[in-house]
Design an enzyme around this catalytic site. Sequence first.
Site, PDB file in Angstrom:
ATOM      1  CD  GLU A 235      -3.095  -1.359   2.535  1.00 48.49           C
ATOM      2  OE1 GLU A 235      -2.908   0.082   2.949  1.00 48.49           O
ATOM      3  OE2 GLU A 235      -4.344  -1.634   1.668  1.00 48.49           O
ATOM      4  CD  GLU A 338      -4.033  -6.664   2.832  1.00 47.59           C
ATOM      5  OE1 GLU A 338      -2.614  -6.365   2.868  1.00 47.59           O
ATOM      6  OE2 GLU A 338      -4.228  -5.938   3.451  1.00 47.59           O
TER       7      GLU A 338
END
Length: 487
Positions: A235, A338
């Site tokens: 991220e 994810e």
Amino acid sequence: MIKSCSSMLMLLLALSGGVSAQKKTAVQAPKPVVPEKAQVYLTAKGTDYRITPTQDVAFEKFGQPLETQVCVFVDPSVKFQTMIGMGGALTDASAETFAKLSEAAQKELLTAYYDKEKGIGYNFARTNIASCDFSSDTYAYVKDNDSLLTSFSVAHDEQFRIPFIKKAITAAGGKLPLFASPWSPPAWMKDNSNVLRGGKLLERYKQAWANHFVKFIRTYEKTGIPIWGITVQNEPMAIQKWESCVFTATDERDFIKKYLGPTLVKNGLQGKKLIAWDHNRDLLYHRASTILSDPEAAKYVWGIGYHWYETWTGNAMQFNNLRLVHDAFPSKNLVFTEGCIEKFKLDQVNEWGLGEKYGNSMLNDFNSGTSAWTDWNVLLDENGGPNHVGNFCFAPIHADTKTGKLIYTNCYYYIGHFSKFVQSGAKRIACSSNRDKLQSTAFLNPNGKVVVVVLNTSDDKLGYKLSIAGKAANLESLPHSIMTMVL
């Protein structure tokens, strides 16, 4: 001249099959799929069906469908991406929760995930490099200001995570491709001097951070855990209260081409799969185009990873961004790295919508070109943790550490409708539904079996025909159900 003419004659005879010593290798076309019957597996709301084999259906001749007939059409002759695998993340939280279970419960969990017959056949995995939010506390593998990494050690992981990963590999039959992701460099490498709350990697430590990847791979492999691949940064556009580090698109591109890519090659690790982005679908094309349009960066990148936490309403996730990246850069792989349902509440573990989000995401991700799919934590406790910043989430399986019992959410079953039946090396094949209430996808396994998945998130019961190669079988989709047909 005579010698050259003789050689030419021998060559012509060989090409025509006239020289018996020159064996010809026959190239056989794959046998066309001619369906006779299909085994149906079903999970449905308001029933006891949980990946339950319900019936065998027979195929009969079928011509032109009527406009009024509901159909799912499958064409195995049209093939798309090759499937790599499906699985979940083996995090600190999962490992610590696993360690609290009895031996019998541990065996149950490993069977549930990794056994192809008794479980859902996971064959792919992810883990974290140093601490993440789903760790009990923050930790690093090196001491402060050790830019030479002489203090590098994974001793922290040896207590819970490494033994857990090894057991998962054994349960999967001795092979479990594993990729690893960092949440943050050590605090002293960053401009905010903190592993939490974003910050950026300092220029003077970029080579040391690239070397850190090499250290991690080699150290884990010395423990007996092969590393299949790595992502550059988890991220990279999120400033979180937990471990995080910001890389803009140009930051990541330049780090790959100047530091990480060359460092992997220099250390003989160019065979490790390097995955860029590892964040949401919303900025997927911008990130992919920035990195992959640069040949010096693109040559090191195997694929683009993504999550599902972008802004979405209901099931309106941004699948078109996946299709655009797949179409623009067909030589690179798409990997779902994810996803989970956030804001855990124990009294919601039986809500049907949990699994339906998984079904909707997986089906559309595969139809958009995705080759591998990885859920987040494989196991969490009754609080949705442990998590050192209170970011509690759902997992397909929770453990009530007070009673020692495992709690299966229907996410587990929805994932299983894909992971249990679609083999590594399968090809996604053409599949079309003529009603929007029935979503569908299909695969051709290496063993020649066709796998069709049909998802119904509506309140309606829908009869339909499954049509393939001029034949069709009569089937029924229950409200809020997912079904897998193997033929």
